[in-house]
Design a protein around this motif. Structure first.
Motif, PDB file in Angstrom:
ATOM      1  N   UNK A   1       0.827  -1.204   0.000  1.00  0.00           N
ATOM      2  CA  UNK A   1       0.000   0.000   0.000  1.00  0.00           C
ATOM      3  C   UNK A   1       0.866   1.260   0.000  1.00  0.00           C
ATOM      4  N   UNK A   2       1.812   1.315   0.930  1.00  0.00           N
ATOM      5  CA  UNK A   2       2.581   2.539   1.147  1.00  0.00           C
ATOM      6  C   UNK A   2       3.505   2.860  -0.018  1.00  0.00           C
ATOM      7  N   UNK A   3       4.069   1.847  -0.635  1.00  0.00           N
ATOM      8  CA  UNK A   3       4.991   2.109  -1.743  1.00  0.00           C
ATOM      9  C   UNK A   3       4.259   2.410  -3.045  1.00  0.00           C
ATOM     10  N   UNK A   4       2.917   2.498  -2.997  1.00  0.00           N
ATOM     11  CA  UNK A   4       2.159   2.980  -4.144  1.00  0.00           C
ATOM     12  C   UNK A   4       2.197   4.495  -4.254  1.00  0.00           C
ATOM     13  N   UNK A   5       2.588   5.173  -3.178  1.00  0.00           N
ATOM     14  CA  UNK A   5       2.694   6.626  -3.231  1.00  0.00           C
ATOM     15  C   UNK A   5       3.779   7.031  -4.217  1.00  0.00           C
ATOM     16  N   UNK A   6       3.533   8.140  -4.911  1.00  0.00           N
ATOM     17  CA  UNK A   6       4.470   8.561  -5.952  1.00  0.00           C
ATOM     18  C   UNK A   6       5.779   9.054  -5.346  1.00  0.00           C
ATOM     19  N   UNK A   7       5.667   9.936  -4.329  1.00  0.00           N
ATOM     20  CA  UNK A   7       6.857  10.490  -3.689  1.00  0.00           C
ATOM     21  C   UNK A   7       7.188   9.694  -2.436  1.00  0.00           C
ATOM     22  N   UNK A   8       8.343   9.079  -2.424  1.00  0.00           N
ATOM     23  CA  UNK A   8       8.814   8.334  -1.257  1.00  0.00           C
ATOM     24  C   UNK A   8      10.163   8.918  -0.864  1.00  0.00           C
ATOM     25  N   UNK A   9      10.217   9.560   0.304  1.00  0.00           N
ATOM     26  CA  UNK A   9      11.425  10.259   0.721  1.00  0.00           C
ATOM     27  C   UNK A   9      12.463   9.300   1.300  1.00  0.00           C
ATOM     28  N   UNK A  10      13.675   9.815   1.490  1.00  0.00           N
ATOM     29  CA  UNK A  10      14.738   9.020   2.105  1.00  0.00           C
ATOM     30  C   UNK A  10      14.381   8.647   3.542  1.00  0.00           C
ATOM     31  N   UNK A  11      13.623   9.511   4.219  1.00  0.00           N
ATOM     32  CA  UNK A  11      13.188   9.198   5.591  1.00  0.00           C
ATOM     33  C   UNK A  11      12.322   7.944   5.595  1.00  0.00           C
ATOM     34  N   UNK A  12      11.423   7.855   4.616  1.00  0.00           N
ATOM     35  CA  UNK A  12      10.544   6.687   4.531  1.00  0.00           C
ATOM     36  C   UNK A  12      11.352   5.441   4.209  1.00  0.00           C
ATOM     37  N   UNK A  13      12.322   5.563   3.288  1.00  0.00           N
ATOM     38  CA  UNK A  13      13.168   4.417   2.973  1.00  0.00           C
ATOM     39  C   UNK A  13      13.957   3.967   4.199  1.00  0.00           C
ATOM     40  N   UNK A  14      14.449   4.938   4.987  1.00  0.00           N
ATOM     41  CA  UNK A  14      15.199   4.601   6.198  1.00  0.00           C
ATOM     42  C   UNK A  14      14.302   3.901   7.212  1.00  0.00           C
ATOM     43  N   UNK A  15      13.078   4.412   7.372  1.00  0.00           N
ATOM     44  CA  UNK A  15      12.126   3.763   8.273  1.00  0.00           C
ATOM     45  C   UNK A  15      11.772   2.372   7.780  1.00  0.00           C
ATOM     46  N   UNK A  16      11.708   2.216   6.458  1.00  0.00           N
ATOM     47  CA  UNK A  16      11.404   0.910   5.891  1.00  0.00           C
ATOM     48  C   UNK A  16      12.500  -0.099   6.224  1.00  0.00           C
ATOM     49  N   UNK A  17      13.756   0.351   6.198  1.00  0.00           N
ATOM     50  CA  UNK A  17      14.870  -0.529   6.557  1.00  0.00           C
ATOM     51  C   UNK A  17      14.743  -0.975   8.016  1.00  0.00           C
ATOM     52  N   UNK A  18      14.433  -0.018   8.907  1.00  0.00           N
ATOM     53  CA  UNK A  18      14.259  -0.351  10.331  1.00  0.00           C
ATOM     54  C   UNK A  18      13.092  -1.318  10.502  1.00  0.00           C
TER      55      UNK A  18
ATOM     56  N   UNK B   1      -2.985   7.054  -8.233  1.00  0.00           N
ATOM     57  CA  UNK B   1      -2.649   6.672  -6.859  1.00  0.00           C
ATOM     58  C   UNK B   1      -3.852   6.035  -6.164  1.00  0.00           C
ATOM     59  N   UNK B   2      -5.001   6.717  -6.260  1.00  0.00           N
ATOM     60  CA  UNK B   2      -6.204   6.228  -5.599  1.00  0.00           C
ATOM     61  C   UNK B   2      -6.592   4.855  -6.128  1.00  0.00           C
ATOM     62  N   UNK B   3      -6.549   4.690  -7.456  1.00  0.00           N
ATOM     63  CA  UNK B   3      -6.931   3.412  -8.049  1.00  0.00           C
ATOM     64  C   UNK B   3      -5.954   2.301  -7.666  1.00  0.00           C
ATOM     65  N   UNK B   4      -4.658   2.631  -7.604  1.00  0.00           N
ATOM     66  CA  UNK B   4      -3.665   1.630  -7.192  1.00  0.00           C
ATOM     67  C   UNK B   4      -3.940   1.141  -5.781  1.00  0.00           C
ATOM     68  N   UNK B   5      -4.212   2.087  -4.873  1.00  0.00           N
ATOM     69  CA  UNK B   5      -4.467   1.719  -3.481  1.00  0.00           C
ATOM     70  C   UNK B   5      -5.790   0.966  -3.374  1.00  0.00           C
ATOM     71  N   UNK B   6      -6.817   1.425  -4.136  1.00  0.00           N
ATOM     72  CA  UNK B   6      -8.103   0.739  -4.087  1.00  0.00           C
ATOM     73  C   UNK B   6      -7.959  -0.710  -4.565  1.00  0.00           C
ATOM     74  N   UNK B   7      -7.188  -0.929  -5.623  1.00  0.00           N
ATOM     75  CA  UNK B   7      -7.003  -2.290  -6.130  1.00  0.00           C
ATOM     76  C   UNK B   7      -6.271  -3.159  -5.107  1.00  0.00           C
TER      77      UNK B   7
END
Length: 256
Positions: free
Chosen positions: A77-94, A244-250
């Motif tokens: 779900x979350x990686x369907x967002x268009x903009x993914x910052x380095x903070x999010x990638x770092x949190x994803x690693x944790x 984005x909405x359709x990707x998340x809805x699917x």
């Protein structure tokens, strides 16, 4: 050029994240110990193994497997967002590092599921991972839709009367309390289950474990209850917002 590099970086992160989940889900079953021939000296001993160890372990295995699957679904779900910052990638690693602890915590449960401390450890681990996902969600919404939240008074004035559980944002395009709110509810389900499990650990370790079935129940109820509410009828969306909405809805409801 920079856009292509970032796109490649995001794709590689998605790939390694999927790999981590695949390994974590696979090795869960390896934590179930098979007795040796010397351990089983009679039919009575084998029956004791089935009742006291194997049956509880299989139940715990299925619970843990679904919990890990639930977290993988959240990542999709979350990686369907268009903009993914380095903070999010770092949190994803944790988050992935914490997910890798689930097989270890599950192995602990296989051996000591009737001990309070072990159930507390497992519940706290699921709680921490759930909070990390919720934090990533808020960062992603902020990074992708920060301009929609600047004028609070304008947002209040643009409540869409047709939808009594939602607010149309300041640009009158994105219906925030639609699919994004549903996504937030889905992210909350493991957190709610882990809190209940943590409380029940002091009362009944078995009830503490079974409380994680709530994740399955809550996600089913949320999907069924909000599947019609989240359809953005008569709301004008840009192509990017609509994708984005359709990707998340699917992801949430399937391809309908």
């Amino acid at each position: 050029m920079a856009h292509n590099i970032f796109k490649n970086f995001k794709e590689r992160n998605v790939a390694i994240t999927d790999g981590v989940f695949a390994i974590a889900m696979t090795i869960l079953v390896l934590e179930i110990a098979v007795p040796t021939v010397s351990d089983i000296t009679s039919g009575a001993t084998l029956n004791e193994y089935f009742v006291n160890y194997l049956f509880p372990s299989i139940l715990i295995y299925f619970l843990s497997f679904y919990i890990v699957y639930n977290f993988w679904e959240n990542t999709v779900f979350l990686l369907n967002f268009k903009k993914v910052s380095n903070k999010v990638f770092s949190l994803n690693v944790i988050t992935m590092a914490a997910v890798c602890l689930i097989p270890f915590a599950t192995g602990f449960l296989f051996q000591f599921y009737n001990y309070v401390n072990v159930n507390i450890f497992f519940s706290l681990l699921i709680m921490v991972i759930s909070l990390l996902y919720i934090l990533m969600f808020f960062l992603l919404v902020r990074d992708n839709y920060s301009e929609h939240f600047k004028k609070k008074d304008e947002i209040k004035e643009t409540i869409h009367q047709t939808y009594d559980d939602g607010i149309e944002l300041s640009n009158l395009k994105l219906y925030v309390r639609g699919v994004l709110l549903t996504l937030f509810y889905l992210l909350l389900s493991p957190l709610i289950s882990s809190i209940i499990s943590l409380i029940l650990a002091f009362v009944s370790p078995v009830a503490s474990l079974l409380s994680f079935v709530l994740i399955l129940i809550l996600r089913f109820v949320i999907r069924m209850k909000r599947s019609t509410t989240d359809k953005l009828v008569d709301i004008e969306l840009s192509d990017e917002e609509n994708d984005l909405i359709e990707n998340i809805r699917e992801c949430i409801y399937g391809d309908d």
